[in-house]
Design an enzyme around this catalytic site. Sequence first.
Site, mmCIF file in Angstrom:
data_model
loop_
_atom_site.group_PDB
_atom_site.id
_atom_site.type_symbol
_atom_site.label_atom_id
_atom_site.label_comp_id
_atom_site.label_asym_id
_atom_site.label_seq_id
_atom_site.Cartn_x
_atom_site.Cartn_y
_atom_site.Cartn_z
ATOM 1 C CG LEU A 145 1.109 5.923 -22.497
ATOM 2 C CD1 LEU A 145 0.823 7.317 -21.961
ATOM 3 C CD2 LEU A 145 2.603 5.659 -22.524
ATOM 4 C CB CYS A 190 -3.248 12.441 -17.332
ATOM 5 S SG CYS A 190 -2.675 11.006 -18.256
ATOM 6 C CB SER A 205 -6.075 5.802 -26.401
ATOM 7 O OG SER A 205 -6.929 5.983 -27.514
ATOM 8 N N GLY A 206 -5.916 2.991 -28.236
ATOM 9 C CA GLY A 206 -6.817 1.922 -28.658
ATOM 10 C C GLY A 206 -8.099 2.466 -29.237
ATOM 11 N N GLY A 207 -8.218 3.803 -29.318
ATOM 12 C CA GLY A 207 -9.400 4.438 -29.868
ATOM 13 C C GLY A 207 -9.192 4.939 -31.282
ATOM 14 C CB VAL A 208 -11.654 6.084 -33.811
ATOM 15 C CG1 VAL A 208 -12.377 7.231 -33.108
ATOM 16 C CG2 VAL A 208 -11.650 6.288 -35.311
ATOM 17 C CG ASP A 209 -10.432 10.763 -31.590
ATOM 18 O OD1 ASP A 209 -11.065 10.834 -32.652
ATOM 19 O OD2 ASP A 209 -10.937 11.008 -30.482
ATOM 20 C CB SER A 210 -4.627 7.633 -30.741
ATOM 21 O OG SER A 210 -5.269 6.406 -30.442
ATOM 22 N N GLY A 261 -3.920 11.963 -30.532
ATOM 23 C CA GLY A 261 -5.167 12.216 -31.244
ATOM 24 C C GLY A 261 -5.984 13.341 -30.652
ATOM 25 C CB CYS A 294 -8.504 6.252 -17.996
ATOM 26 S SG CYS A 294 -7.096 6.931 -17.070
#
Length: 338
Positions: A33, A88, A9-14, A112, A184
Amino acid sequence: MKRLVVGLSGGVDSAVAAALLQQQGFELTGVMLRLTGRETVDDAAAVCRVLSIPHHVLDLTTRFADEVIAPFVACFRGGQTPNPCVTCNKAIKFGALLDWALDNDFDGVATGHYVGTVQRNGRTLLVPAADCSKDQSYFLCLLSQHQLSHAFFPLAGYDKPTVRRLAAQLGLPVAQKKDSQDICFIPDGDCAGFLADRLPPQPGDIIDSATGTVAGKHAGLYHYTIGQRKNLGALGKKAYVCRLDAATNTVYAGDNEALFSTALTARAANWLLGDAPAQLLAVTAKIRSTAAAVSATATALPNGRLQLTFAAPVRAVTPGQAVALYQDNALVAGGIIE
């Protein structure tokens, strides 16, 4: 060696999910995506460079519009309050993305999400994350056995502070990136404004459910959800939205006691245990992601529906939201509240 697509996603979790899987020996490709056309790929691409894995952007804007945004708007038009993340996850992240992964000879999709899986009687069930405050099993309650059998969730045993610490230790560029709190496709958080651009004005009555009298006017059912206190006209008392009637375009308001229910029905019933149960199933149930689980009994109804009866009345059961059912610390069923 298993080949996995990691949804980035561009976030820390993933990003940390990808790093952990790489340490476990998986061959990875990071896929971001494109869902709304507004996404920036820089952070996901930077994570892939640090991990030295391929980076791919998959354009799903049309499918996302058709299978997530359109049902979201239609649900509000019908006087309900949808949860687009539940839709989603089933249709996009473990639907379209998993289809793409399997078509390209990958073994599955990793994300994530803070959730885990367990095998019971030949079935794959979801188990809540070790960090209860971050558990996301509720949002995955409609995933099928096919989807779960190809799903990987490396963050099941982690909490958020540990994930951020690992990201910093691994040199991931998103270690301090803030979590997104908005839907989102509504990044400014103005859901009413988003819907107003897509739904015609439909003014109607606000009725005091105790007396049957008109207490005010509303500009459209999509401005309201069950349990809401604002914009309810001149009732002269503390009042809450207790029912939305799409057939008559009416908002019904009442006191706090009017918000409590002893049962619900749900559509799109998803029985992770296998066939729909032939008898009552004792469960704990969550009627929204942040709600505490409550004791209940579940039974199957015709046409892919289920009925849930609570051991004690539950406040603000909201049509359109998901309901997730748990048994022995595993998610065993889900559905969409009618």
